[in-house]
Design an enzyme around this catalytic site. Sequence first.
Site, mmCIF file in Angstrom:
data_model
loop_
_atom_site.group_PDB
_atom_site.id
_atom_site.type_symbol
_atom_site.label_atom_id
_atom_site.label_comp_id
_atom_site.label_asym_id
_atom_site.label_seq_id
_atom_site.Cartn_x
_atom_site.Cartn_y
_atom_site.Cartn_z
ATOM 1 N N LYS A 195 0.855 -1.189 0.000
ATOM 2 C CA LYS A 195 0.000 0.000 0.000
ATOM 3 C C LYS A 195 0.891 1.239 0.000
ATOM 4 O O LYS A 195 1.692 1.426 0.918
ATOM 5 C CB LYS A 195 -0.909 0.009 1.238
ATOM 6 C CG LYS A 195 -2.059 -0.977 1.118
ATOM 7 C CD LYS A 195 -2.834 -1.113 2.403
ATOM 8 C CE LYS A 195 -3.685 0.092 2.724
ATOM 9 N NZ LYS A 195 -4.552 -0.182 3.918
ATOM 10 N N GLU B 58 2.868 0.122 16.858
ATOM 11 C CA GLU B 58 2.348 -0.582 15.673
ATOM 12 C C GLU B 58 2.798 -2.050 15.675
ATOM 13 O O GLU B 58 2.097 -2.926 15.172
ATOM 14 C CB GLU B 58 2.808 0.137 14.409
ATOM 15 C CG GLU B 58 2.127 -0.307 13.122
ATOM 16 C CD GLU B 58 0.954 0.599 12.697
ATOM 17 O OE1 GLU B 58 -0.067 0.053 12.259
ATOM 18 O OE2 GLU B 58 1.062 1.835 12.796
#
Lengths: 364, 364
Positions: free
Chosen positions: A144, A186
């Site tokens: 992405k 994350e």
Amino acid sequence: MKKLTVDLGERSYPIYVGEGLLNDLADTLGKHQIGTKSPHLIVTDENVAEHYLERVQSLLEAGGYRIATAVVAAGEKSKSLAVLEEVITVALEAGLDRNSAVIALGGGVVGDLAGFVAASYMRGVRFVQIPTTILAHDSSVGGKVAVNHRLAKNVIGAFHQPEFVLYDIATLKSLPERDARAGLSELVKEGFILDREFVYWCDTNAERLLTLDSEALQHALYIGCGVKAKVVSEDEKEGGLRAILNLGHTIGHALEAVAGYGELLHGEAIAIGMVGAARLSAKLGNPETIAAETERILRKFGLPVRIPAHMDTDAIMSAMMHDKKFSEGNMVFIIPKAIGDVEINKNVSSVWVKEVVEGLKRED
Amino acid sequence: MKKLTVDLGERSYPIYVGEGLLNDLADTLGKHQIGTKSPHLIVTDENVAEHYLERVQSLLEAGGYRIATAVVAAGEKSKSLAVLEEVITVALEAGLDRNSAVIALGGGVVGDLAGFVAASYMRGVRFVQIPTTILAHDSSVGGKVAVNHRLAKNVIGAFHQPEFVLYDIATLKSLPERDARAGLSELVKEGFILDREFVYWCDTNAERLLTLDSEALQHALYIGCGVKAKVVSEDEKEGGLRAILNLGHTIGHALEAVAGYGELLHGEAIAIGMVGAARLSAKLGNPETIAAETERILRKFGLPVRIPAHMDTDAIMSAMMHDKKFSEGNMVFIIPKAIGDVEINKNVSSVWVKEVVEGLKRED
């Protein structure tokens, strides 16, 4: 060195994780048929350039490569169409052709920007990811790539898989503490999504991770990238499953937008968002201990778990209306059902979301 | 109505050619699962908007659709990242989501711009092509979408196939004569590439085509789109064969760049480029009659076949150095071996190219 594979049929590619891997970059490019005939472009930012650019460029030139470089300002502001155009100017002036590759040397901003350059330059050239932050383990795997619009993050982009991802643990040693913490947010997130064991390994090893211990980082990045690779392999273009990677991101993105890009680090915003998602989970009937555990573990990494009180609730709600995860008016959230297990819930009431946002502002 | 299929496996799509097809657009969208829940965006230019936008928008709204519109300035200048960003602003403000579609209503500029909006908005939404010029038969089929950079045309883009292409012959009746001629240039080009019979059909029917006779146009667009569809089906991402569609484009693009975008229409530049390619063919040992026939037929359509004398040869040559068709220093040309048959030649001497460019400037 550890090696993982992102399994995407003919677009499959390896992730290399280890210490000192940059020293062999010329060889690694060669093994991936990125040759010395056409020039290639390194995209990086000012901070990373200062530490590594000269060395990487010299190593590649010693290997016979012609390397152009585009050094952008550090920070989210560089994820813009204006900067994209500047980088493409460099590519054109250096004579990059369809056999050239774009090499991202840096964190998530550099990876997203360089990736969209690679995706769109001459309708697509090859792309290499060299993440130099912990946070970028997430954005560098999965293809992405995007830049921001002033109204929404990551809204102009593509799916463009790299030829390989090279994670040199040595480059993480220069990370500022705040960036390290935000990156670990994350990384723990990958555990919250589908690896309960990894969450509690992080809980136990928080101190080693925070002091950037090589062995701990290598293990954690290997596992974290592995979760990401597994999810991406099953759903390359975010048809469904892949959305689980966005745990904490719906609220997180909105907070980043309202705070002005950069005031809250991405990992910090995501930490708050994960607590928000866990509280929505309780409203949906799941155990309240999920939110308590999520909060306890994230606090251990020194991460924020509350929304700064000055932020306007309506502004946050309205920022969510431009979020890519909205579809046909429904509010979609990734909801933890337990530590290490999530579901995609498309029927989350915006009233609940507002209550959670206000609750996260009131406390502490 | 005639229907063609561009055969690309799961990305296959139909091309509808006929008179009055716009009247059934709402039905056609529905048949292609483009529903009324999410808003959709029509991208068009000022000129086309004046003729058709209100009508198309009303027809769709009568069918229950919510339609946002972005009207850009007519002309190549709108193929820029700046205009892309403006169109994406409209899309965001209208609340387009991943189930939305971007509908290009217009010529090649609108199709290329709207297509790149569709390719990059939220990393890709669905796309519909409604070409309103003859020229756009070429750009609307095949999924190549892009905007320009000041240093090179079409250098920032993607491959993004439409859901369908809808060619309503009725919309061509308002074409200015010069645009019609330039469009016919690209249409005859499809014949020069691989359909000798179609070249001579065009030769015989030039007058009918120039007066925009419905039956002649429908036949020519059906055949022209068919050639394009055939080539694209065999080589979606320009791995090799698809390059033959660029007959006349290497010199043509350079002329457009040097003339300033818009001074020479694309089809006019391509006509000169086709004569140039035919003269290179003679230098490579093919019959000189190819160049003579190419020139005779293009003249019959009132197209330019000489380079305007004021253009600088060095500027033209250097514009070609940024052309996408260069690879690793070799000059690549699409060379006609006969009328209706071409080859990709990667060893065309730049000395010959310069001689041809200068020859085309000296005469007439």
